[in-house]
Design a protein around this motif. Structure first.
Motif, PDB file in Angstrom:
ATOM      1  N   UNK A 253       0.848  -1.194   0.000  1.00 28.49           N
ATOM      2  CA  UNK A 253       0.000   0.000   0.000  1.00 28.49           C
ATOM      3  C   UNK A 253       0.884   1.244   0.000  1.00 28.49           C
ATOM      4  N   UNK A 254       0.492   2.234  -0.790  1.00 32.22           N
ATOM      5  CA  UNK A 254       1.088   3.572  -0.706  1.00 32.22           C
ATOM      6  C   UNK A 254       0.050   4.396   0.047  1.00 32.22           C
ATOM      7  N   UNK A 255       0.397   4.899   1.220  1.00 35.67           N
ATOM      8  CA  UNK A 255      -0.609   5.448   2.138  1.00 35.67           C
ATOM      9  C   UNK A 255      -0.453   6.952   2.328  1.00 35.67           C
ATOM     10  N   UNK A 256      -1.585   7.650   2.232  1.00 35.54           N
ATOM     11  CA  UNK A 256      -1.682   9.062   2.604  1.00 35.54           C
ATOM     12  C   UNK A 256      -2.725   9.133   3.709  1.00 35.54           C
ATOM     13  N   UNK A 257      -2.376   9.772   4.828  1.00 31.65           N
ATOM     14  CA  UNK A 257      -3.345   9.929   5.912  1.00 31.65           C
ATOM     15  C   UNK A 257      -3.489  11.412   6.220  1.00 31.65           C
ATOM     16  N   UNK A 258      -4.713  11.888   6.182  1.00 29.59           N
ATOM     17  CA  UNK A 258      -4.998  13.291   6.483  1.00 29.59           C
ATOM     18  C   UNK A 258      -6.198  13.371   7.419  1.00 29.59           C
ATOM     19  N   UNK A 259      -6.306  14.445   8.177  1.00 27.17           N
ATOM     20  CA  UNK A 259      -7.476  14.644   9.017  1.00 27.17           C
ATOM     21  C   UNK A 259      -8.731  14.646   8.149  1.00 27.17           C
ATOM     22  N   UNK A 260      -9.666  13.773   8.466  1.00 25.17           N
ATOM     23  CA  UNK A 260     -10.915  13.704   7.718  1.00 25.17           C
ATOM     24  C   UNK A 260     -10.787  13.025   6.369  1.00 25.17           C
ATOM     25  N   UNK A 261      -9.644  12.357   6.108  1.00 25.23           N
ATOM     26  CA  UNK A 261      -9.360  11.748   4.794  1.00 25.23           C
ATOM     27  C   UNK A 261      -9.681  12.710   3.652  1.00 25.23           C
ATOM     28  N   UNK A 262      -9.256  13.968   3.834  1.00 27.35           N
ATOM     29  CA  UNK A 262      -9.554  15.010   2.851  1.00 27.35           C
ATOM     30  C   UNK A 262      -8.498  15.064   1.753  1.00 27.35           C
ATOM     31  N   UNK A 263      -8.968  15.306   0.542  1.00 28.50           N
ATOM     32  CA  UNK A 263      -8.110  15.440  -0.638  1.00 28.50           C
ATOM     33  C   UNK A 263      -8.435  16.791  -1.272  1.00 28.50           C
ATOM     34  N   UNK A 264      -7.595  17.809  -1.081  1.00 35.93           N
ATOM     35  CA  UNK A 264      -7.886  19.105  -1.702  1.00 35.93           C
ATOM     36  C   UNK A 264      -8.012  18.970  -3.219  1.00 35.93           C
ATOM     37  N   UNK A 265      -9.043  19.593  -3.775  1.00 32.35           N
ATOM     38  CA  UNK A 265      -9.190  19.604  -5.231  1.00 32.35           C
ATOM     39  C   UNK A 265      -8.019  20.336  -5.854  1.00 32.35           C
TER      40      UNK A 265
END
Length: 201
Positions: free
Chosen positions: A57-69
């Protein structure tokens, strides 16, 4: 800190030797098939939930699993450059086949939005949670908002040029999940509608 050092000792003495061949291979190979974007919440551990080995897995963890547009980054909304870089690298360089955006029950970020909490004392958190605006535009009960947010973040993800190109070429597939902490169940969230279906229990 004592717990961490004891855990490290256990890893080095027991876990690592049992997987020495895997780690020797990983020293020269990095080919994860899935980009997993999840919440920073300590109760949500992607490798544990999916039972994946190191390197898978290549993992990104952010508060709220948010992905800025992508557009919000260009407009200087801030806070997402590292996320954008990681997405671009996973898709354009590593060539992942699948991208999962995984929300979860009892999410603090979504609870704050659903309740309209005053975040004046947490200005960085308030700025970051603006990336959930599409899901939070109309007030929802927390569980509904969690699901709507996963759909909204999948839409944001598709605005990133590397992802858009891969989607057009048919080389990547987007998946939305919501993980339920007390039961271990996972719901699949349809990217466009936010509708859910049980994926696993």
């Amino acid at each position: 800190m004592q717990d961490l050092t004891e855990g490290l000792a256990h890893f080095q003495q027991d876990v690592f030797p049992a997987k020495a061949e895997l780690f020797a291979r990983l020293a020269h190979t990095h080919r994860p098939q899935t980009l997993f974007i999840g919440c920073s919440d300590a109760r949500v551990v992607p490798e544990l939930i999916t039972q994946r080995e190191p390197g898978e897995l290549f993992v990104i963890r952010t508060a709220g699993n948010l992905v800025p547009a992508h557009a919000s980054l260009a407009e200087g909304a801030g806070g997402g450059d590292g996320v954008a870089a990681s997405i671009e690298y996973a898709v354009a360089v590593l060539g992942v086949d699948d991208i999962v955006v995984c929300g979860h029950s009892a999410c603090g970020a979504m609870t704050a939005l659903a309740a309209g909490q005053d975040l004046a004392e947490l200005p960085a958190v308030a700025r970051w949670l603006r990336h959930a605006a599409p899901a939070a535009s109309s007030r929802h009960e927390t569980g509904v908002l969690i699901r709507a947010n996963v759909a909204a973040q999948l839409a944001n993800l598709a605005t990133h040029p590397a992802v858009a190109r891969a989607l057009a070429a048919g080389t990547v597939t987007l998946h939305g999940w919501v993980y339920d902490i007390p039961t271990g169940a996972v719901e699949r969230i349809a990217p466009a509608t936010g509708r859910s279906a049980v994926l696993a229990a």
